[in-house]
Write a protein that holds these residues in place. Structure first.
Motif, PDB file in Angstrom:
ATOM      1  N   LYS A   1       0.827  -1.109  -0.170  1.00  0.00           N
ATOM      2  CA  LYS A   1      -0.019  -0.150  -0.021  1.00  0.00           C
ATOM      3  C   LYS A   1       0.971   1.545  -0.271  1.00  0.00           C
ATOM      4  N   ARG A   2       0.772   2.350  -0.710  1.00  0.00           N
ATOM      5  CA  ARG A   2       0.877   3.322  -0.793  1.00  0.00           C
ATOM      6  C   ARG A   2       0.127   4.781  -1.292  1.00  0.00           C
ATOM      7  N   PHE A   3       0.784   5.626   0.145  1.00  0.00           N
ATOM      8  CA  PHE A   3      -0.835   6.368   0.738  1.00  0.00           C
ATOM      9  C   PHE A   3      -0.063   7.916  -0.582  1.00  0.00           C
ATOM     10  N   VAL A   4      -0.706   8.673  -1.709  1.00  0.00           N
ATOM     11  CA  VAL A   4      -0.602   9.158  -2.575  1.00  0.00           C
ATOM     12  C   VAL A   4      -0.709  10.453  -2.237  1.00  0.00           C
ATOM     13  N   THR A   5      -1.809  10.561  -1.688  1.00  0.00           N
ATOM     14  CA  THR A   5      -2.607  12.002  -0.248  1.00  0.00           C
ATOM     15  C   THR A   5      -2.402  11.446   0.887  1.00  0.00           C
TER      16      THR A   5
END
Length: 134
Positions: free
Chosen positions: A15-19
């Motif tokens: 999982k990667r947070f983009v905001t």
């Protein structure tokens, strides 16, 4: 974040947070002796009453493959050929951060609809994911 996913299926997730409140997640998991991958967009929202807890909603797409001779998806009598499934997914879940550490535990429900005629709706996909954040 990387994690191990276990429930109705077994696999991993990145999982990667983009905001601050939006994430993209890739799940790869094994189910019915086949492999599935789902790419999802998720919107996270804080739960004020529980410090470290968030809930999230989202959606995306998946692709799965079952290779003969191990193919045993539930919609066939015997695995005698390769099978594929692709479609759209919905996800709803809760995620908890343990005392502001890099360890997270989430629980989600991820129903999916397949565009392949014989599979249609998968409503029973649910899992816990234990994650580590870098």
């Amino acid at each position: 974040m990387v994690g191990i996913r276990a429930g109705t299926s077994l696999g991993g997730a990145v999982k990667r947070f983009v905001t601050d409140h939006s994430a993209v997640e890739l799940m790869v998991f094994n189910r019915w002796k086949g492999w599935n991958a789902a790419l999802l967009y998720e919107r996270h929202m804080d739960i004020r009453e529980f410090r470290g807890m968030e809930w999230y909603l989202g959606g995306g797409a998946h692709y799965g493959i079952w290779k003969e001779p191990k193919a045993e998806p539930p919609w066939v009598y015997q695995g005698s050929e390769d099978y594929k499934a692709f479609g759209v997914d919905f996800i709803a879940g809760l995620e908890y951060n343990f005392y502001n550490t890099n360890i997270y535990l989430s629980f989600d429900w991820k129903p999916a609809y397949n565009f392949v005629d014989f599979t249609k709706l998968w409503w029973d996909e649910a899992a816990f994911t234990l994650r580590y954040s870098f």
